[in-house]
Design a protein around this motif. Structure first.
Motif, PDB file in Angstrom:
ATOM      1  N   PHE A   5       0.841  -1.205   0.000  1.00 33.29           N
ATOM      2  CA  PHE A   5       0.000   0.000   0.000  1.00 33.29           C
ATOM      3  C   PHE A   5       0.874   1.252   0.000  1.00 33.29           C
ATOM      4  O   PHE A   5       0.544   2.245  -0.669  1.00 33.29           O
ATOM      5  N   MET A   6       1.991   1.207   0.710  1.00 36.02           N
ATOM      6  CA  MET A   6       2.907   2.349   0.733  1.00 36.02           C
ATOM      7  C   MET A   6       3.463   2.624  -0.663  1.00 36.02           C
ATOM      8  O   MET A   6       3.562   3.783  -1.089  1.00 36.02           O
ATOM      9  N   VAL A   7       3.815   1.570  -1.392  1.00 32.99           N
ATOM     10  CA  VAL A   7       4.301   1.738  -2.765  1.00 32.99           C
ATOM     11  C   VAL A   7       3.234   2.408  -3.626  1.00 32.99           C
ATOM     12  O   VAL A   7       3.506   3.373  -4.351  1.00 32.99           O
ATOM     13  N   LEU A   8       2.002   1.908  -3.542  1.00 30.21           N
ATOM     14  CA  LEU A   8       0.907   2.476  -4.333  1.00 30.21           C
ATOM     15  C   LEU A   8       0.640   3.924  -3.947  1.00 30.21           C
ATOM     16  O   LEU A   8       0.426   4.787  -4.816  1.00 30.21           O
ATOM     17  N   PHE A   9       0.664   4.210  -2.655  1.00 30.86           N
ATOM     18  CA  PHE A   9       0.370   5.555  -2.169  1.00 30.86           C
ATOM     19  C   PHE A   9       1.442   6.550  -2.630  1.00 30.86           C
ATOM     20  O   PHE A   9       1.119   7.623  -3.159  1.00 30.86           O
ATOM     21  N   VAL A  10       2.716   6.178  -2.445  1.00 31.99           N
ATOM     22  CA  VAL A  10       3.807   7.100  -2.778  1.00 31.99           C
ATOM     23  C   VAL A  10       3.867   7.354  -4.277  1.00 31.99           C
ATOM     24  O   VAL A  10       3.988   8.501  -4.723  1.00 31.99           O
ATOM     25  N   VAL A  11       3.759   6.300  -5.083  1.00 29.09           N
ATOM     26  CA  VAL A  11       3.797   6.474  -6.533  1.00 29.09           C
ATOM     27  C   VAL A  11       2.598   7.292  -7.000  1.00 29.09           C
ATOM     28  O   VAL A  11       2.710   8.138  -7.896  1.00 29.09           O
ATOM     29  N   THR A  41      15.651   0.864  -5.356  1.00 24.57           N
ATOM     30  CA  THR A  41      15.208   1.960  -6.220  1.00 24.57           C
ATOM     31  C   THR A  41      15.333   3.271  -5.450  1.00 24.57           C
ATOM     32  O   THR A  41      14.527   3.562  -4.562  1.00 24.57           O
ATOM     33  N   LYS A  42      16.361   4.053  -5.779  1.00 18.97           N
ATOM     34  CA  LYS A  42      16.688   5.253  -4.996  1.00 18.97           C
ATOM     35  C   LYS A  42      15.535   6.257  -4.976  1.00 18.97           C
ATOM     36  O   LYS A  42      15.202   6.812  -3.922  1.00 18.97           O
ATOM     37  N   GLU A  43      14.938   6.517  -6.142  1.00 22.99           N
ATOM     38  CA  GLU A  43      13.840   7.496  -6.198  1.00 22.99           C
ATOM     39  C   GLU A  43      12.701   7.091  -5.276  1.00 22.99           C
ATOM     40  O   GLU A  43      12.184   7.911  -4.505  1.00 22.99           O
ATOM     41  N   LEU A  44      12.315   5.824  -5.340  1.00 24.21           N
ATOM     42  CA  LEU A  44      11.219   5.344  -4.499  1.00 24.21           C
ATOM     43  C   LEU A  44      11.617   5.389  -3.035  1.00 24.21           C
ATOM     44  O   LEU A  44      10.821   5.811  -2.181  1.00 24.21           O
ATOM     45  N   ARG A  45      12.845   4.993  -2.732  1.00 26.80           N
ATOM     46  CA  ARG A  45      13.320   4.996  -1.344  1.00 26.80           C
ATOM     47  C   ARG A  45      13.307   6.402  -0.766  1.00 26.80           C
ATOM     48  O   ARG A  45      12.879   6.612   0.377  1.00 26.80           O
ATOM     49  N   LYS A  59      11.428   8.963  -1.697  1.00 22.29           N
ATOM     50  CA  LYS A  59      10.052   9.459  -1.528  1.00 22.29           C
ATOM     51  C   LYS A  59       9.362   8.793  -0.338  1.00 22.29           C
ATOM     52  O   LYS A  59       8.630   9.452   0.412  1.00 22.29           O
ATOM     53  N   VAL A  60       9.593   7.491  -0.165  1.00 22.04           N
ATOM     54  CA  VAL A  60       9.027   6.803   1.000  1.00 22.04           C
ATOM     55  C   VAL A  60       9.608   7.395   2.275  1.00 22.04           C
ATOM     56  O   VAL A  60       8.879   7.644   3.253  1.00 22.04           O
ATOM     57  N   ARG A 105       7.938  12.600   7.641  1.00 21.91           N
ATOM     58  CA  ARG A 105       6.901  13.620   7.875  1.00 21.91           C
ATOM     59  C   ARG A 105       5.963  13.146   8.979  1.00 21.91           C
ATOM     60  O   ARG A 105       5.449  13.943   9.747  1.00 21.91           O
ATOM     61  N   ARG A 106       5.735  11.817   9.045  1.00 31.13           N
ATOM     62  CA  ARG A 106       4.831  11.301  10.051  1.00 31.13           C
ATOM     63  C   ARG A 106       5.512  10.992  11.375  1.00 31.13           C
ATOM     64  O   ARG A 106       4.859  10.679  12.357  1.00 31.13           O
TER      65      ARG A 106
END
Length: 311
Positions: free
Chosen positions: A44-50, A297-301, A303-304, A310-311
């Motif tokens: 879900f985190m992958v889907l949310f961030v992308v 995957t640096k970009e995904l890492r 952003k996650v 933030r949280r």
């Protein structure tokens, strides 16, 4: 699958759980449910961030979203019913529910195999034709390939439950498993299941064989291209982009092939070993896939990391 009360209705099957380990079902359910929850959160985190980040709306990340969706669908088609068995001993499932579970389970597996093929093609284009990458693999083309994967899976898998729905089932309606696998259900039929078994074998050989051939071809071309490049830095960068995909493939194909073969020819393997490994196949890769891609995957890492900090 929903929890169904055990009855002796003629349209009901009974799933035993893990044969020989019934006394340990509660203990088995602890890591089983934890893996499931972690896999849902990770995917879900992958889907949310992308979905939130416009900069990630690229073919590679869209393919990661497809993989995340298939991972969630695969584990969800098995785990809820398995937990009903482990926790509440609710072993019954209607014939219609069993065939529906079988359809979704095998369809999602076929879709995931096609997604892995598309990922291999993505890596081939990125490494062998980097200048044409944005014109060959557009977001629209990825969506078209995803739709083609869905249509192929449905058309190939749909005959499996349809053929079984025409089979007679006699007194023995006990399936020694936590889910409705095609071969396991075919074994309890008192009719002639030769056509069912032959078609299922053809599906595995043709679908999996074709996909593995295409993936192998992609990597042969990638390796050939790398031999033509003298820069070690370029070699390292190219290999890093393929590592995650190779890890995911190793978690998908070997267990899938092992499970398919042992269902047919694994009489010498203890049932609880086979069923336990088959169940791990539905929870361990979906849990590990987002971790592997997040690490590689640096970009995904990045952003996650932004959202988690933030949280």
């Amino acid at each position: 699958m929903p929890c169904l009360q055990s009855t002796s209705h003629p349209s009901t099957f009974f799933l035993t759980g893990i044969p020989g380990l019934e006394a340990a079902h509660i203990w088995i359910s602890i890591p089983f449910s934890m893996f499931y929850i972690i896999s849902l959160l990770g995917n879900f985190m992958v889907l949310f961030v992308v979905g939130k980040e416009q900069t990630l709306h690229k073919p590679m990340h869209l393919l990661l979203c497809m993989l995340a969706l298939t991972d969630m669908a695969m584990s969800t088609s098995v785990v809820p019913k398995a937990l009903c068995i482990f926790w509440f001993n609710l072993t019954s499932i209607t014939v219609g529910g069993c065939l529906t579970q079988m359809f979704f389970l095998h369809t999602v597996s076929a879709i995931q195999s096609a997604v892995l093929v598309t990922m291999a093609f993505d890596r081939y284009v990125a490494i062998c034709n980097p200048l044409r990458y944005t014109t060959i693999l557009t977001n629209t083309r990825i969506a078209q390939l995803g739709l083609a994967a869905l249509m192929r899976a449905v058309l190939i898998v749909l005959p499996l439950p349809l053929l079984l729905s025409r089979q007679p089932f006699c007194a023995n309606r006990i399936i020694p498993n936590t889910y409705c696998d095609h071969i396991a259900v075919a074994k309890i039929s008192c009719g002639d299941t030769t056509v069912n078994r032959m078609y299922a074998l053809v599906v595995v050989v043709v679908c999996t064989g074709l996909d593995l051939t295409l993936i192998t071809l992609s990597y042969v071309l990638i390796i050939r291209a790398l031999f033509r490049i003298s820069s070690k830095k370029t070699h390292q960068k190219a290999l890093n982009t393929c590592t995650a995909h190779i890890c995911v493939m190793l978690m998908f194909y070997p267990p899938f092939i092992f499970s398919s073969l042992t269902h047919r020819y694994g009489q010498g393997i203890a049932p609880h070993i086979h069923i336990l490994l088959a169940n791990l196949y539905f929870v361990a890769p979906p849990m590990l896939n987002p971790i592997i891609y997040g690490a590689k995957t640096k970009e995904l890492r990045d952003k996650v990391g932004k959202y988690t900090r933030r949280r």
